[in-house]
Design a protein around this motif. Structure first.
Motif, short mmCIF file in Angstrom:
data_model
loop_
_atom_site.label_atom_id
_atom_site.label_comp_id
_atom_site.label_asym_id
_atom_site.label_seq_id
_atom_site.Cartn_x
_atom_site.Cartn_y
_atom_site.Cartn_z
N ALA A 86 41.81 49.13 48.20
CA ALA A 86 41.72 47.68 48.44
C ALA A 86 40.74 46.98 47.51
CB ALA A 86 41.34 47.42 49.89
N ALA A 87 40.22 47.67 46.49
CA ALA A 87 39.28 47.03 45.58
C ALA A 87 39.40 47.63 44.19
CB ALA A 87 37.84 47.18 46.08
N ALA A 88 39.11 46.80 43.18
CA ALA A 88 39.13 47.24 41.79
C ALA A 88 38.09 46.45 41.01
CB ALA A 88 40.52 47.04 41.18
N HIS A 89 37.75 46.93 39.82
CA HIS A 89 36.77 46.25 38.98
C HIS A 89 37.20 46.32 37.53
CE1 HIS A 89 34.95 50.17 37.70
NE2 HIS A 89 35.39 50.55 38.89
N THR A 90 36.71 45.37 36.75
CA THR A 90 37.04 45.30 35.32
C THR A 90 35.77 45.12 34.51
OG1 THR A 90 38.28 44.13 33.59
CG2 THR A 90 37.48 42.81 35.44
N PRO A 91 35.66 45.79 33.35
CA PRO A 91 34.52 45.59 32.45
C PRO A 91 34.86 44.74 31.24
CG PRO A 91 35.54 47.66 31.91
CD PRO A 91 36.42 47.02 32.96
N ASP A 92 36.13 44.30 31.14
CA ASP A 92 36.60 43.68 29.90
C ASP A 92 37.37 42.38 30.12
OD1 ASP A 92 38.97 44.64 30.97
OD2 ASP A 92 39.19 46.25 29.50
N GLY A 93 36.90 41.60 31.08
CA GLY A 93 37.51 40.30 31.30
C GLY A 93 38.87 40.33 31.95
N GLY A 94 39.23 41.45 32.54
CA GLY A 94 40.51 41.54 33.24
C GLY A 94 41.64 42.12 32.41
N ARG A 95 41.34 42.61 31.20
CA ARG A 95 42.40 43.26 30.42
C ARG A 95 42.81 44.59 31.05
NH1 ARG A 95 39.28 41.04 26.26
NH2 ARG A 95 38.06 42.97 26.02
N THR A 96 41.81 45.29 31.62
CA THR A 96 42.09 46.54 32.33
C THR A 96 41.32 46.54 33.65
OG1 THR A 96 40.26 47.74 31.27
CG2 THR A 96 42.44 47.81 30.18
N TRP A 97 41.90 47.20 34.64
CA TRP A 97 41.29 47.28 35.97
C TRP A 97 41.23 48.73 36.42
CZ3 TRP A 97 39.28 43.13 38.62
CH2 TRP A 97 39.54 41.86 38.09
N ARG A 98 40.16 49.08 37.12
CA ARG A 98 39.96 50.43 37.62
C ARG A 98 39.78 50.39 39.13
NH1 ARG A 98 35.11 51.60 33.26
NH2 ARG A 98 36.36 51.23 31.36
N SER A 99 40.41 51.32 39.82
CA SER A 99 40.26 51.40 41.27
C SER A 99 38.83 51.78 41.63
CB SER A 99 41.21 52.45 41.86
OG SER A 99 42.54 52.06 41.73
N ALA A 100 38.34 51.24 42.74
CA ALA A 100 37.04 51.66 43.26
C ALA A 100 37.14 53.11 43.70
CB ALA A 100 36.64 50.77 44.43
N ALA A 101 36.12 53.90 43.38
CA ALA A 101 36.11 55.30 43.79
C ALA A 101 36.04 55.41 45.31
CB ALA A 101 34.94 56.03 43.15
N THR A 102 35.27 54.52 45.92
CA THR A 102 35.22 54.40 47.38
C THR A 102 35.48 52.95 47.70
OG1 THR A 102 33.56 56.16 47.51
CG2 THR A 102 33.86 54.77 49.46
N ALA A 103 36.65 52.66 48.23
CA ALA A 103 37.06 51.28 48.49
C ALA A 103 36.67 50.83 49.89
CB ALA A 103 38.57 51.15 48.30
N PRO A 104 36.67 49.54 50.15
CA PRO A 104 36.53 49.09 51.54
C PRO A 104 37.59 49.75 52.42
CG PRO A 104 36.35 47.24 50.04
CD PRO A 104 36.79 48.42 49.21
N PRO A 105 37.30 49.96 53.69
CA PRO A 105 38.22 50.72 54.55
C PRO A 105 39.43 49.93 55.02
CG PRO A 105 36.34 50.01 55.83
CD PRO A 105 36.05 49.61 54.40
N ALA A 106 39.48 48.63 54.73
CA ALA A 106 40.57 47.80 55.24
C ALA A 106 40.73 46.60 54.31
CB ALA A 106 40.28 47.33 56.67
N TYR A 107 41.75 45.81 54.61
CA TYR A 107 42.04 44.59 53.84
C TYR A 107 40.81 43.69 53.74
CZ TYR A 107 43.43 39.62 53.97
OH TYR A 107 43.51 38.26 53.79
#
Length: 351
Positions: free
Chosen positions: A265-286
């Motif tokens: 349910a979460a992701a992050h980007t280091p390059d302005g949104g060109r690429t996205w990576r899943s959180a290794a440990t995401a929030p447990p719900a929406y």
């Protein structure tokens, strides 16, 4: 002054203390509810101006404003809007704000006030039955955008150059085609966000893939990137974005149905949104709202109906720090962090 990072570290430390362990008495950062006096309203729009000043908007055409840190709230709703759903509000200070009503056709409207909500002017009313506006954002006190679900196969962008007094639809020649079933989510006022004078990002779901679209020229041309948050269903996708600068961003979402799980349910980007990576440990719900903590390069909060989560490593891992229900969250440079949601819930982060 305690910084946002220290605030986040205190939250983390508080959740890590073993049961029964002796710790010195101290005041740990936590959400403290402020009585809004509106238990029947769901607030999905939030504009934090400072620790003292905040605006919220929600169901029943409701707009509230505080200028005393939430000790009291004034109902400053535009007259004649009880049938509207206010899902996004952007405020420049204690007197000037712009609020967006969502819905099909003429239900999508924009109102503006320059006197703290004493009077409002209707600045835009959608006359295209195919359009459905979801979110808006401002780059500064004059320039802003609002987004609509796709019309003729492309997302529609509305632009203002005078602080929300007037609006016009931008050409869609620079907008990539929408996916089948793709749309935005009017869940927290954070499906369209900006950072700096020209960069803006749009969150989507409902299509085969969740996507984040980026424009570096105030909405004239866009580039789409897939986000690793599950989609493929009208209830799934990216619901909220937050960028601390034009490079580092966070995305949260999932499946808003309470009987459905929301993995990744979460992701992050280091390059302005060109690429996205899943959180290794995401929030447990929406999660429907997200914000960076002020004066921190790595700490942020995400909120949803089942709780608040904290990251202290730029979105790589998240941990739940509160179980209260909130739909949207926003912070200010003077450490004024606010959250709002169902049953008139409004809270400020206290240290």
């Amino acid at each position: 002054m305690i910084t946002g990072l220290l605030c986040a570290a205190a939250l983390t430390a508080a959740t890590a203390v073993p049961a029964g362990a002796h710790t010195p008495e101290r005041r740990v950062p936590h959400w403290e509810l402020r009585d809004s006096g509106t238990p029947d309203v769901r607030f999905r729009g939030l504009a934090a101006v400072s620790r003292k000043v905040a605006w919220v908007s929600g169901t029943g055409g409701t707009v509230l404003r505080t200028v005393d840190g939430g000790a009291s709230w004034r109902n400053v709703s535009p007259p004649g809007t009880a049938e509207l759903q206010f899902r996004d509000i952007e405020a420049f200070d204690a007197r000037r704000a712009v609020v967006l009503a969502i819905g099909e056709g003429e239900a999508s409207r924009v109102y503006r006030t320059e006197d703290g909500g004493a009077t409002w002017t209707e600045a835009f009313r959608n006359t295209d039955a195919r359009a459905f506006y979801d979110c808006m954002t401002f780059f500064d006190g004059r320039h802003g955008l609002a987004m609509s679900d796709p019309v003729d196969g492309r997302f529609r962008i509305l632009s203002t150059r005078d602080g929300g007094r007037s609006w016009k639809v931008l050409p869609d020649t620079g907008m990539p085609p929408a996916l089948a079933g793709e749309a935005g989510f009017a869940a927290s006022g954070q499906c369209l966000v900006s950072a700096g004078p020209r960069d803006v990002w749009m969150a989507t779901g409902g299509g085969a893939h969740a996507r984040v679209l980026h424009s570096a020229d105030r909405g004239l041309t866009w580039r789409a990137a897939e986000a690793p948050i599950p989609a493929g269903d009208p209830a799934r996708g990216v619901f909220a974005l937050a960028f601390r600068d034009r490079a580092h961003g966070l995305a949260v979402g999932g499946d808003y149905r309470p009987d459905q799980t929301s993995p990744r349910a979460a992701a992050h980007t280091p390059d302005g949104g060109r690429t996205w990576r899943s959180a290794a440990t995401a929030p447990p719900a929406y999660r429907s709202g997200v914000t960076w903590l002020p004066h921190s390069r790595t700490a942020a909060l995400a909120v949803g109906p089942t709780g608040t989560d904290l990251t202290t490593d730029g979105g790589r891992t998240w941990r739940t720090v509160d179980s209260g229900s909130y739909d949207t969250v926003d912070c200010t440079p003077d450490l004024g962090c606010w959250a709002a949601g169902e049953q008139g819930r409004i809270a400020r982060l206290e240290h």
